[in-house]
Design a protein around this motif. Structure first.
Motif, PDB file in Angstrom:
ATOM      1  N   CYS A 180      -7.901   6.986   1.272  1.00 57.52           N
ATOM      2  CA  CYS A 180      -7.335   7.888   0.270  1.00 57.52           C
ATOM      3  C   CYS A 180      -7.631   7.391  -1.139  1.00 57.52           C
ATOM      4  O   CYS A 180      -7.764   6.206  -1.378  1.00 57.52           O
ATOM      5  N   GLN A 208     -11.266   7.043   6.958  1.00 60.27           N
ATOM      6  CA  GLN A 208     -11.118   7.777   5.695  1.00 60.27           C
ATOM      7  C   GLN A 208     -10.134   7.043   4.805  1.00 60.27           C
ATOM      8  O   GLN A 208      -9.037   6.712   5.237  1.00 60.27           O
ATOM      9  N   GLN A 229      -5.364   4.645  -2.564  1.00 62.69           N
ATOM     10  CA  GLN A 229      -5.033   3.557  -1.649  1.00 62.69           C
ATOM     11  C   GLN A 229      -5.501   2.227  -2.224  1.00 62.69           C
ATOM     12  O   GLN A 229      -6.616   2.132  -2.731  1.00 62.69           O
ATOM     13  N   CYS A 268      -1.435   9.152   2.139  1.00 60.77           N
ATOM     14  CA  CYS A 268      -2.047  10.071   3.103  1.00 60.77           C
ATOM     15  C   CYS A 268      -1.123  10.299   4.282  1.00 60.77           C
ATOM     16  O   CYS A 268      -0.931  11.414   4.721  1.00 60.77           O
ATOM     17  N   ASN A 294      -0.305   7.071  12.234  1.00 59.40           N
ATOM     18  CA  ASN A 294      -1.715   7.003  12.614  1.00 59.40           C
ATOM     19  C   ASN A 294      -2.169   5.550  12.586  1.00 59.40           C
ATOM     20  O   ASN A 294      -3.052   5.156  11.845  1.00 59.40           O
ATOM     21  N   ASN A 321      -9.245  10.719  11.157  1.00 60.64           N
ATOM     22  CA  ASN A 321      -9.384   9.421  10.527  1.00 60.64           C
ATOM     23  C   ASN A 321      -9.640   8.461  11.681  1.00 60.64           C
ATOM     24  O   ASN A 321      -8.808   8.336  12.566  1.00 60.64           O
ATOM     25  N   VAL A 345      -9.145  12.294  -0.050  1.00 58.67           N
ATOM     26  CA  VAL A 345      -9.955  11.185   0.469  1.00 58.67           C
ATOM     27  C   VAL A 345     -11.122  10.927  -0.485  1.00 58.67           C
ATOM     28  O   VAL A 345     -11.812  11.862  -0.893  1.00 58.67           O
ATOM     29  N   GLN A 399       0.813  -1.215   0.000  1.00 63.28           N
ATOM     30  CA  GLN A 399       0.000   0.000   0.000  1.00 63.28           C
ATOM     31  C   GLN A 399       0.841   1.258   0.000  1.00 63.28           C
ATOM     32  O   GLN A 399       1.690   1.437   0.858  1.00 63.28           O
TER      33      GLN A 399
END
Ligand SMILES: *[C@@H]1O[C@H](CO)[C@@H](O)[C@H](O)[C@H]1NC(C)=O
Length: 349
Positions: free
Chosen positions: A208, A206, A211, A11, A49, A98, A127, A7
């Motif tokens: 992206c 959320q 993604q 973001c 995150n 998020n 997003v 991935q």
């Protein structure tokens, strides 16, 4: 299949760049005494995150406390060694975080006061989807035509569901959003005056635009696992009536080294919608009582649909289209099962 490594973390990368540029903003925290215990060389602590567990056992996304507060969340537990926090909002709340839990007043208690409760998720222009992990949405049930007359949840973006009500537990849905049109989604709960005990709790993440874990556009549910349970809204309701005003696909990714797929209905008979509405399945349905006859919908209570074959070769992604525009028919008591709720399992090659 795990595809985390593949991935692109665009973001998160953008957040880190923003943090470096803006300094005080985003997910950096100036080190305080605790940090010095284990990070003597650095004056700044950064963390991804990543998912974390709140004090109430909810998983959330880790945020610097000041970032979370600026974004409009209230704190929910701690993570990243006490530097981060997860967030949740109530009626009238707005969150940019998020991973935000939207919850009904007094959750986990129920309430039955008429009101309009709007909960807003805001996001950046990169997003393209919101993933809703529904712990529970328990609203007054629809009528027998699938109309949400007492309570109704609507979304300010995406047209997959024109209205949501009834009871739905432990499943997920995707909203496609267009950040060029609006960088927020309002979840508006219009609660009627009846005495039904309502409550809801939804985790909103959320996703992206670039993604890999983004669901294909139009997929209201997207499964990337070898087994799972497909569930339309109100499949857990006391009347299980399927809703009017749905138009979406349930999508299943073909997993690595899986070559067959088996669908298993959770009830005695296969769910088919009332004629006039559409459930388009990559398999054929036959009338169990008259196996030469194919069926795609039901208007006659005598028809008992069976899926043929129950297990088939899995040659690619599976898509099941569910389109319900018919508010005129009585949806209740059609067959023995009046909502889409089924299990799938992808088998070895
Ligand atoms: C939100 O969190 C998820 C899960 O950790 C992650 O995949 C996604 O990229 C994050 N979205 C943003 C906008 O940072």
């Amino acid at each position: 299949m795990k595809n985390d490594k593949a991935q692109p973390k665009v973001c998160i990368g953008a957040l880190v760049v923003a943090a470096l540029v803006a300094g005080a903003h985003a997910d950096t925290v100036t080190a305080v005494n605790q940090a010095e215990r284990f990070l003597s060389l650095f004056s700044v602590v950064r963390f991804k995150n990543t998912a974390c567990t709140g004090s109430s056992g909810d998983s959330g996304t880790c945020y610097a406390k000041h970032s979370c507060l600026l974004n409009g969340g209230s704190l929910e537990g701690t993570c990243a060694g006490g530097f981060g926090s997860c967030s949740k909002i109530g009626c009238g709340g707005t969150s940019r975080n998020n991973c935000t839990y939207i919850q009904s007043p007094g959750y986990p208690n129920t309430f039955s006061t008429a009101m309009t409760c709007t909960q807003t998720i805001m996001f950046n222009s990169d997003v393209c989807q919101l993933r809703l992990d529904v712990t529970e949405v328990d609203l007054a049930p629809p009528d027998n035509r699938g109309m949400c007359l007492e309570d109704v949840l609507t979304f300010s973006q995406d047209t997959k569901w024109s209205q949501v009500c009834g009871t739905t537990l432990n499943t997920h849905y995707y909203l496609d959003v267009d950040p060029d049109a609006s960088t927020k989604v309002d979840f508006t709960f219009n609660i009627g005056a009846g005495s039904y005990p309502r409550k809801w709790k939804i985790k909103v993440s959320q996703i992206c635009c670039d993604q890999l874990s983004m669901a294909p556009m139009g997929c209201g549910q997207y499964f990337t696992s070898t087994t799972g349970t497909i569930k339309a809204w109100n499949a857990d309701g006391s009347n299980r009536v399927y809703l009017h005003g749905q138009n979406y696909a349930t999508c299943l990714r073909k997993e690595l080294d899986r070559c067959t797929i088996t669908y298993t209905e959770t009830m005695d008979d296969w769910f088919l919608p009332r004629c006039g509405d559409t459930l388009e399945f990559p398999f054929s349905f036959l009338d169990a009582l008259n196996p030469a006859v194919g069926v795609t919908c039901i208007d006659n209570a005598g028809i008992r649909p069976v899926l043929q074959p129950a297990t088939a070769t899995l040659q690619g992604p599976q898509q099941i289209y569910f389109v319900t525009g018919d508010g005129g028919n009585d949806h209740f008591g059609v067959g023995q099962n009046s909502n889409l709720d089924l299990e799938f399992s992808q088998g070895a090659c």
